[in-house]
Design a protein around this motif. Sequence first.
Motif, PDB file in Angstrom:
ATOM      1  N   TYR A 186      30.638  47.542  55.062  1.00  5.63           N
ATOM      2  CA  TYR A 186      29.828  46.180  54.953  1.00  5.63           C
ATOM      3  C   TYR A 186      30.113  45.837  53.628  1.00  5.63           C
ATOM      4  CZ  TYR A 186      26.850  46.134  58.798  1.00  5.63           C
ATOM      5  OH  TYR A 186      26.390  45.785  60.201  1.00  5.63           O
ATOM      6  N   PHE A 187      30.581  44.442  53.451  1.00  2.00           N
ATOM      7  CA  PHE A 187      31.219  43.850  52.253  1.00  2.00           C
ATOM      8  C   PHE A 187      30.278  42.445  51.801  1.00  2.00           C
ATOM      9  CE2 PHE A 187      34.328  45.868  54.734  1.00  2.00           C
ATOM     10  CZ  PHE A 187      34.927  46.514  53.843  1.00  2.00           C
ATOM     11  N   ALA A 188      29.651  42.653  50.612  1.00  2.00           N
ATOM     12  CA  ALA A 188      29.022  41.533  49.993  1.00  2.00           C
ATOM     13  C   ALA A 188      29.695  40.705  49.396  1.00  2.00           C
ATOM     14  CB  ALA A 188      27.645  42.252  49.148  1.00  2.00           C
ATOM     15  N   PRO A 189      29.502  39.397  48.958  1.00  2.83           N
ATOM     16  CA  PRO A 189      30.413  38.660  48.101  1.00  2.83           C
ATOM     17  C   PRO A 189      30.503  39.107  46.648  1.00  2.83           C
ATOM     18  CG  PRO A 189      28.134  37.447  49.025  1.00  2.83           C
ATOM     19  CD  PRO A 189      28.132  38.908  49.253  1.00  2.83           C
ATOM     20  N   HIS A 190      31.730  39.015  45.872  1.00  5.36           N
ATOM     21  CA  HIS A 190      31.932  39.496  44.697  1.00  5.36           C
ATOM     22  C   HIS A 190      32.732  38.268  43.915  1.00  5.36           C
ATOM     23  CE1 HIS A 190      32.909  41.869  41.523  1.00  5.36           C
ATOM     24  NE2 HIS A 190      34.430  41.424  41.559  1.00  5.36           N
TER      25      HIS A 190
END
Length: 107
Positions: free
Chosen positions: A39-43
């Motif tokens: 899972y990838f969150a905004p960076h």
Amino acid sequence: MITCVITYEIDPNRRELFETYARSWGQCIPRCGADLIGYFAPHEGSATRAYGMYSIASLAEYEAYRARLAADPLGRENYHFAKREGFIRSENRLFVKLASAPHGGGA
């Protein structure tokens, strides 16, 4: 093998809730039979776009996996958590298959 790519639109002011949500899936998705990529969150860049990705053998296996996930206590709680907190504005699923394999190897 197919890969499910979930695109989320999230509330940028509640990103930490999405990260909690993602960590919970990190526990129950593999337990329920899918190969979690992550899972990838905004960076940087878009503050509202996040992703989840996992692979599974087939669409038939996906249906069985979804049933196991819905029956999993942590899975059920995570669904309720997202609904209760409202940090996910929308989500869309796309099923893809790897077209570039094999990777590596010389010319």
